[in-house]
Design a protein around this motif. Structure first.
Motif, PDB file in Angstrom:
ATOM      1  N   LYS A 168       0.927  -1.193  -0.078  1.00  0.00           N
ATOM      2  CA  LYS A 168       0.464   0.266   0.325  1.00  0.00           C
ATOM      3  C   LYS A 168       1.280   1.503   0.438  1.00  0.00           C
ATOM      4  O   LYS A 168       1.783   1.308   1.309  1.00  0.00           O
ATOM      5  CB  LYS A 168      -1.052   0.012   1.423  1.00  0.00           C
ATOM      6  N   MET A 169       0.967   2.127  -1.328  1.00  0.00           N
ATOM      7  CA  MET A 169       1.736   2.770  -0.468  1.00  0.00           C
ATOM      8  C   MET A 169       1.126   4.094  -2.219  1.00  0.00           C
ATOM      9  O   MET A 169       0.920   3.827  -3.434  1.00  0.00           O
ATOM     10  CB  MET A 169       3.484   2.959  -0.776  1.00  0.00           C
ATOM     11  N   ASP A 170       0.622   5.380  -1.677  1.00  0.00           N
ATOM     12  CA  ASP A 170       0.859   6.309  -2.928  1.00  0.00           C
ATOM     13  C   ASP A 170       1.352   6.129  -4.160  1.00  0.00           C
ATOM     14  O   ASP A 170       2.400   6.436  -3.837  1.00  0.00           O
ATOM     15  CB  ASP A 170       0.699   7.954  -2.066  1.00  0.00           C
ATOM     16  N   LYS A 171       1.002   7.023  -5.497  1.00  0.00           N
ATOM     17  CA  LYS A 171       1.755   6.152  -6.969  1.00  0.00           C
ATOM     18  C   LYS A 171       2.514   7.445  -6.408  1.00  0.00           C
ATOM     19  O   LYS A 171       3.808   7.489  -6.701  1.00  0.00           O
ATOM     20  CB  LYS A 171       1.074   7.054  -7.482  1.00  0.00           C
ATOM     21  N   ALA A 172       2.612   8.810  -6.245  1.00  0.00           N
ATOM     22  CA  ALA A 172       3.671  10.156  -5.501  1.00  0.00           C
ATOM     23  C   ALA A 172       4.964   9.676  -5.193  1.00  0.00           C
ATOM     24  O   ALA A 172       5.728   9.582  -5.306  1.00  0.00           O
ATOM     25  CB  ALA A 172       2.735  10.812  -5.326  1.00  0.00           C
ATOM     26  N   THR A 173       4.470   8.928  -3.249  1.00  0.00           N
ATOM     27  CA  THR A 173       5.438   8.921  -2.063  1.00  0.00           C
ATOM     28  C   THR A 173       5.734   7.485  -3.726  1.00  0.00           C
ATOM     29  O   THR A 173       7.243   7.479  -3.541  1.00  0.00           O
ATOM     30  CB  THR A 173       4.756   7.462  -1.175  1.00  0.00           C
ATOM     31  N   PHE A 174       5.806   6.504  -4.634  1.00  0.00           N
ATOM     32  CA  PHE A 174       6.529   5.558  -5.253  1.00  0.00           C
ATOM     33  C   PHE A 174       7.571   6.409  -6.618  1.00  0.00           C
ATOM     34  O   PHE A 174       8.285   5.905  -6.274  1.00  0.00           O
ATOM     35  CB  PHE A 174       5.221   4.683  -5.848  1.00  0.00           C
ATOM     36  N   TYR A 175       6.947   7.671  -7.103  1.00  0.00           N
ATOM     37  CA  TYR A 175       7.074   8.046  -7.744  1.00  0.00           C
ATOM     38  C   TYR A 175       8.953   8.274  -7.311  1.00  0.00           C
ATOM     39  O   TYR A 175       9.727   8.301  -8.251  1.00  0.00           O
ATOM     40  CB  TYR A 175       6.615   7.980  -8.803  1.00  0.00           C
ATOM     41  N   ARG A 176       8.378   9.106  -6.496  1.00  0.00           N
ATOM     42  CA  ARG A 176       9.492  10.180  -5.899  1.00  0.00           C
ATOM     43  C   ARG A 176      10.858   8.954  -5.632  1.00  0.00           C
ATOM     44  O   ARG A 176      11.642   9.879  -5.760  1.00  0.00           O
ATOM     45  CB  ARG A 176       8.327  10.972  -4.702  1.00  0.00           C
ATOM     46  N   ASN A 177      10.153   8.227  -4.702  1.00  0.00           N
ATOM     47  CA  ASN A 177      11.465   7.398  -3.900  1.00  0.00           C
ATOM     48  C   ASN A 177      11.860   6.790  -4.868  1.00  0.00           C
ATOM     49  O   ASN A 177      13.164   6.741  -4.573  1.00  0.00           O
ATOM     50  CB  ASN A 177      10.690   6.101  -2.982  1.00  0.00           C
ATOM     51  N   VAL A 178      11.302   5.853  -5.826  1.00  0.00           N
ATOM     52  CA  VAL A 178      12.155   4.867  -6.540  1.00  0.00           C
ATOM     53  C   VAL A 178      13.304   6.901  -8.040  1.00  0.00           C
ATOM     54  O   VAL A 178      14.202   6.102  -7.935  1.00  0.00           O
ATOM     55  CB  VAL A 178      11.091   5.070  -8.273  1.00  0.00           C
ATOM     56  N   SER A 179      12.499   7.689  -7.791  1.00  0.00           N
ATOM     57  CA  SER A 179      13.140   8.927  -8.914  1.00  0.00           C
ATOM     58  C   SER A 179      14.627   9.327  -7.643  1.00  0.00           C
ATOM     59  O   SER A 179      15.888   9.577  -8.179  1.00  0.00           O
ATOM     60  CB  SER A 179      12.541   9.863  -8.767  1.00  0.00           C
ATOM     61  N   LYS A 180      14.553   9.278  -6.440  1.00  0.00           N
ATOM     62  CA  LYS A 180      15.685   9.266  -5.334  1.00  0.00           C
ATOM     63  C   LYS A 180      16.988   8.129  -5.037  1.00  0.00           C
ATOM     64  O   LYS A 180      17.584   8.380  -5.081  1.00  0.00           O
ATOM     65  CB  LYS A 180      15.130   9.610  -4.306  1.00  0.00           C
TER      66      LYS A 180
END
Lengths: 128, 128
Positions: free
Chosen positions: B42-54
């Motif tokens: 369970k993870m918001d997509k914004a969190t996912f994309y911000r994290n993989v980007s980091k």
DNA sequence: GACTTAATTGCAACTTAGTTGCATTTGCAT
DNA sequence: ATGCAAATGCAACTAAGTTGCAATTAAGTC
């Protein structure tokens, strides 16, 4: 190469939109996205996408996703790789890499990603 | 491989979201898209994309666009190619193809597209 | 050349992966 | 424990690509 050659024998009509599009692809010598095309010729994006999709079915063009979220289309000319620069997003055809093999697999396209000659030199100039 | 090893020395916090995400990537053994991930954790997509980007900035993961318009992310493990099947859209890591060279260019990733072993056999069964 | 018809076009509305602004929460150093 | 920057979730947004539909056009037949 003639536009008519590409179309004949295929079961599609040679409309003026298709003619313009194929002429542009032939002239470009590199894969183009809808963004690239729309500045050069007036064409609705639906028409563009429906046509390149049809061209692909008929093996007239092939395509691939780049790093900039856009799909690039180009006249299908024998097997060759594409190089995508992760710095400047430029796309080049690489003729030197061909006939790669992988046991049990059919390889139809090769995409290389990295840093192109220009960007490489810009970061590591040979005389410094 | 330990999650802590991946994070330590990097200038980012080890949050629970990042821990879960990295564990999933390690377990998967193949690149994953947000679609793949969201069913598992369970993870918001914004969190996912911000994290993989980091993670990508920190060279912990790398990524590429596939044919299905989605971007796939995976733990960065030495140079290896990815094979994308144009029939079934599956993605596999290809360890056998490595150290490709191209004069003046820096190659960081190799993507092969074609028909995978399974789909190949399905269309051309060896015993018929 | 005019007629017919299916294919093609442009438009506008839609879909969906990915991004952004913002208020709230959390990791971590002191 | 406290403070604060970094990280999170939510909702609104962006932009590439798709789809339905009415109007147009290519190309075969007479």
């Amino acid at each position: 190469m003639q536009i008519e050659k590409l179309i004949e024998e295929k079961k599609i009509k040679l409309t003026s939109a298709r003619k313009e599009l194929l002429e542009l692809f032939l002239k470009a010598q590199r894969p183009l996205s809808y963004e690239d095309v729309k500045d050069k010729i007036k064409m609705d994006k639906a028409t563009f996408y429906r046509n390149v999709s049809k061209f692909e079915e008929e093996s007239i063009v092939n395509s691939f996703e780049s790093n900039d979220k856009k799909r690039y289309y180009g006249i299908y000319v024998s097997a060759h790789a594409h190089f995508i620069c992760q710095v400047c997003s430029s796309i080049e055809c690489v003729k030197s890499i061909t006939n790669m093999q992988l046991e049990g697999y059919k390889i139809q396209d090769v995409i290389l990603k990295g840093v192109c000659k220009q960007c490489n030199q810009r970061n590591n100039p040979p005389s410094s």
